[in-house]
Write a protein that holds these residues in place. Structure first.
Motif, mmCIF file in Angstrom:
data_model
loop_
_atom_site.group_PDB
_atom_site.id
_atom_site.type_symbol
_atom_site.label_atom_id
_atom_site.label_comp_id
_atom_site.label_asym_id
_atom_site.label_seq_id
_atom_site.Cartn_x
_atom_site.Cartn_y
_atom_site.Cartn_z
ATOM 1 N N VAL A 1 0.829 -1.206 0.000
ATOM 2 C CA VAL A 1 0.000 0.000 0.000
ATOM 3 C C VAL A 1 0.859 1.251 0.000
ATOM 4 O O VAL A 1 0.619 2.194 -0.770
ATOM 5 C CB VAL A 1 -0.948 -0.020 1.216
ATOM 6 C CG1 VAL A 1 -1.631 1.335 1.389
ATOM 7 C CG2 VAL A 1 -1.993 -1.106 1.056
ATOM 8 N N CYS A 2 1.875 1.287 0.851
ATOM 9 C CA CYS A 2 2.684 2.499 1.019
ATOM 10 C C CYS A 2 3.686 2.711 -0.099
ATOM 11 O O CYS A 2 4.338 3.761 -0.147
ATOM 12 C CB CYS A 2 3.407 2.457 2.368
ATOM 13 S SG CYS A 2 2.288 2.492 3.782
ATOM 14 N N THR B 1 2.781 1.442 -3.603
ATOM 15 C CA THR B 1 1.988 1.554 -4.835
ATOM 16 C C THR B 1 1.121 2.805 -4.851
ATOM 17 O O THR B 1 1.066 3.521 -5.871
ATOM 18 C CB THR B 1 1.106 0.309 -4.989
ATOM 19 O OG1 THR B 1 1.918 -0.860 -4.937
ATOM 20 C CG2 THR B 1 0.362 0.340 -6.313
ATOM 21 N N ALA B 2 0.422 3.104 -3.752
ATOM 22 C CA ALA B 2 -0.487 4.246 -3.737
ATOM 23 C C ALA B 2 0.233 5.584 -3.960
ATOM 24 O O ALA B 2 -0.237 6.410 -4.756
ATOM 25 C CB ALA B 2 -1.272 4.259 -2.423
ATOM 26 N N PRO B 3 1.371 5.871 -3.301
ATOM 27 C CA PRO B 3 2.076 7.124 -3.633
ATOM 28 C C PRO B 3 2.525 7.210 -5.080
ATOM 29 O O PRO B 3 2.506 8.301 -5.679
ATOM 30 C CB PRO B 3 3.273 7.110 -2.668
ATOM 31 C CG PRO B 3 2.832 6.284 -1.525
ATOM 32 C CD PRO B 3 1.981 5.212 -2.143
ATOM 33 N N ASN B 4 2.930 6.083 -5.677
ATOM 34 C CA ASN B 4 3.307 6.105 -7.083
ATOM 35 C C ASN B 4 2.116 6.424 -7.981
ATOM 36 O O ASN B 4 2.238 7.157 -8.971
ATOM 37 C CB ASN B 4 3.919 4.769 -7.486
ATOM 38 C CG ASN B 4 5.339 4.600 -6.991
ATOM 39 O OD1 ASN B 4 6.036 5.576 -6.720
ATOM 40 N ND2 ASN B 4 5.782 3.359 -6.853
ATOM 41 N N LEU B 5 0.950 5.893 -7.658
ATOM 42 C CA LEU B 5 -0.253 6.198 -8.431
ATOM 43 C C LEU B 5 -0.615 7.680 -8.318
ATOM 44 O O LEU B 5 -1.008 8.314 -9.308
ATOM 45 C CB LEU B 5 -1.413 5.329 -7.948
ATOM 46 C CG LEU B 5 -1.335 3.841 -8.311
ATOM 47 C CD1 LEU B 5 -2.434 3.066 -7.587
ATOM 48 C CD2 LEU B 5 -1.453 3.649 -9.826
ATOM 49 N N ILE B 6 -0.483 8.232 -7.110
ATOM 50 C CA ILE B 6 -0.780 9.652 -6.921
ATOM 51 C C ILE B 6 0.213 10.513 -7.697
ATOM 52 O O ILE B 6 -0.165 11.508 -8.338
ATOM 53 C CB ILE B 6 -0.768 10.002 -5.429
ATOM 54 C CG1 ILE B 6 -1.867 9.228 -4.685
ATOM 55 C CG2 ILE B 6 -0.964 11.492 -5.226
ATOM 56 C CD1 ILE B 6 -1.831 9.404 -3.185
ATOM 57 N N SER C 1 6.607 6.255 5.417
ATOM 58 C CA SER C 1 5.565 5.404 5.999
ATOM 59 C C SER C 1 6.058 4.699 7.255
ATOM 60 O O SER C 1 5.316 4.558 8.234
ATOM 61 C CB SER C 1 5.102 4.385 4.957
ATOM 62 O OG SER C 1 4.654 5.025 3.778
ATOM 63 N N VAL D 1 -0.620 8.689 2.605
ATOM 64 C CA VAL D 1 -1.162 7.345 2.392
ATOM 65 C C VAL D 1 -0.954 6.474 3.622
ATOM 66 O O VAL D 1 -1.860 5.746 4.051
ATOM 67 C CB VAL D 1 -0.519 6.712 1.141
ATOM 68 C CG1 VAL D 1 -0.832 5.223 1.067
ATOM 69 C CG2 VAL D 1 -1.007 7.413 -0.121
ATOM 70 N N SER D 2 0.229 6.528 4.208
ATOM 71 C CA SER D 2 0.503 5.685 5.379
ATOM 72 C C SER D 2 -0.359 6.092 6.565
ATOM 73 O O SER D 2 -0.835 5.230 7.318
ATOM 74 C CB SER D 2 1.982 5.762 5.742
ATOM 75 O OG SER D 2 2.355 7.105 6.051
ATOM 76 N N TYR E 1 -3.889 4.743 5.940
ATOM 77 C CA TYR E 1 -3.940 3.295 6.094
ATOM 78 C C TYR E 1 -3.879 2.884 7.560
ATOM 79 O O TYR E 1 -4.671 2.048 8.016
ATOM 80 C CB TYR E 1 -2.795 2.649 5.314
ATOM 81 C CG TYR E 1 -2.734 1.155 5.459
ATOM 82 C CD1 TYR E 1 -3.652 0.336 4.811
ATOM 83 C CD2 TYR E 1 -1.762 0.551 6.261
ATOM 84 C CE1 TYR E 1 -3.613 -1.041 4.949
ATOM 85 C CE2 TYR E 1 -1.710 -0.821 6.404
ATOM 86 C CZ TYR E 1 -2.632 -1.615 5.751
ATOM 87 O OH TYR E 1 -2.597 -2.971 5.903
#
Length: 350
Positions: A103-104, A106-111, A144, A200-201, A204
């Motif tokens: 999560v910590c 992949t999600a920042p890369n998507l943002i 994170s 993100v972290s 989560y």
């Protein structure tokens, strides 16, 4: 033989997720450095996250975090991340640690990918925002990890460079401030990903991480305590607007069932309507743990030999409401015996 077995014993003592993630980082970073050394190119879109090419290499949204593009970055990562993940994996378990990493990362890369495309749409500068930036490394994961340590050991002090001693809870915002400064002076990539990793972290760990209560065995989600609220990261003059904004967003997310309910009691008590409400889940767990500890101490005190001996001696004593007759420990003189015999004979005659 003992010297040769020591490194092997150390490797086997490392939890599996930490061991695999560290090995993958070494392999991916070494591959990038080898390609750069042999070909002289730094544009490797199938290893790093390039916003203009990542749709053709979707695995880079996760694997780009394994690539460090310099020896210095690799050394810093190896000095910090494996030890941190080892601590978290022993505390959380293998599955939760793996979920946290995915999560910590992949999600920042998507943002960051979406943010660069928005910048391209606004400026039409594809060379800069689509192909001129390569996101890589574990800066988002490092942020994170610092957020997780702020949740777990906020008052713990660490020593930096052997000179500075700081509390753990001050490190994320210091790193975030450094990221903001570097972004504003023109180094958006990769430093802006630190800000996305922090956000993100926190989301989560605040709402989605699954916890198993060791006292009751109940599964809970997140950490709703006041000490981990969003406002706790910012100065007091920002608390009022942030609380209003957070309450509005939380209300919308709850209405659309985007946030899991922590415990069934929260439905009845209205908890969950406001982030960081009065019924904080982490405080409830701490209370249950303290009650269990008090109960164990009370049971151990009741079963101790000193207490049992004291109870036995107290039970053998007469009750205070019925006092025992006094006992006179002395010898009777011959004169008193004659008087007693004479009194007895006179009573018989009568």
């Amino acid at each position: 033989m003992a010297i040769l077995s020591t490194p092997l014993q150390y490797l086997t003592s490392i939890p599996p997720v930490t061991r695999a993630f560290t090995a993958a980082t070494l392999v991916a970073s070494s591959l990038y450095l080898w390609i750069w050394w042999t070909t002289g190119t730094t544009y490797i879109p199938w290893l790093t996250l390039v916003p203009g090419s990542s749709l053709f290499y979707p695995w880079t949204f996760a694997t780009s975090a394994l690539v460090e593009v310099s020896i210095l970055e690799l050394l810093v990562t190896m000095a910090v991340i494996p030890a941190s993940l080892r601590y978290l994996e022993r505390l959380w378990g293998t599955v939760e640690t793996l979920k946290f990493i995915v999560v910590c990362v992949t999600a920042p890369n998507l943002i960051a990918f979406a943010f660069n495309w928005i910048e391209f749409i606004a400026t039409r500068n594809a060379d800069l925002f689509l192909y001129g930036m390569q996101y890589h490394g574990q800066m988002a994961l490092l942020t994170s990890v610092l957020v997780a340590f702020t949740q777990l050991i906020p008052e713990h002090q660490v020593q930096i460079f052997g000179f500075f001693r700081v509390r753990v809870k001050t490190l994320p915002m210091a790193y975030l401030t450094f990221s903001t400064v570097m972004t504003f002076i023109g180094f958006q990539c990769p430093y802006i990903i630190i800000q996305f990793g922090w956000f993100v972290s926190w989301i989560y760990l605040r709402f989605y991480k699954r916890n198993i209560d060791t006292v009751s065995g109940m599964s809970t989600y997140g950490d709703r305590s006041e000490t981990f609220a969003l406002t706790s990261w910012f100065p007091p003059f920002l608390h009022t607007p942030l609380s209003a904004l957070g309450s509005a967003i939380h209300g919308v997310a709850t209405r659309f069932h985007l946030i899991p309910i922590s415990v069934p009691q929260d439905i009845e008590s209205g908890y969950g309507q406001l982030p960081g409400g009065a019924r904080a889940e982490a405080e409830r767990r701490r209370t249950l743990a303290l009650k269990a500890l008090d109960q164990r101490l009370a049971n151990s005190a009741n079963n101790s030999p000193v207490q049992n001996g004291a109870s036995t001696s107290q039970s053998s004593r007469p009750s205070p409401s019925v006092p025992a007759p006094p006992t006179v420990d002395r010898k009777t003189s011959p004169a008193e015996m004659d008087v007693a015999d004479t009194g007895a004979s006179e009573s018989e005659r009568q």
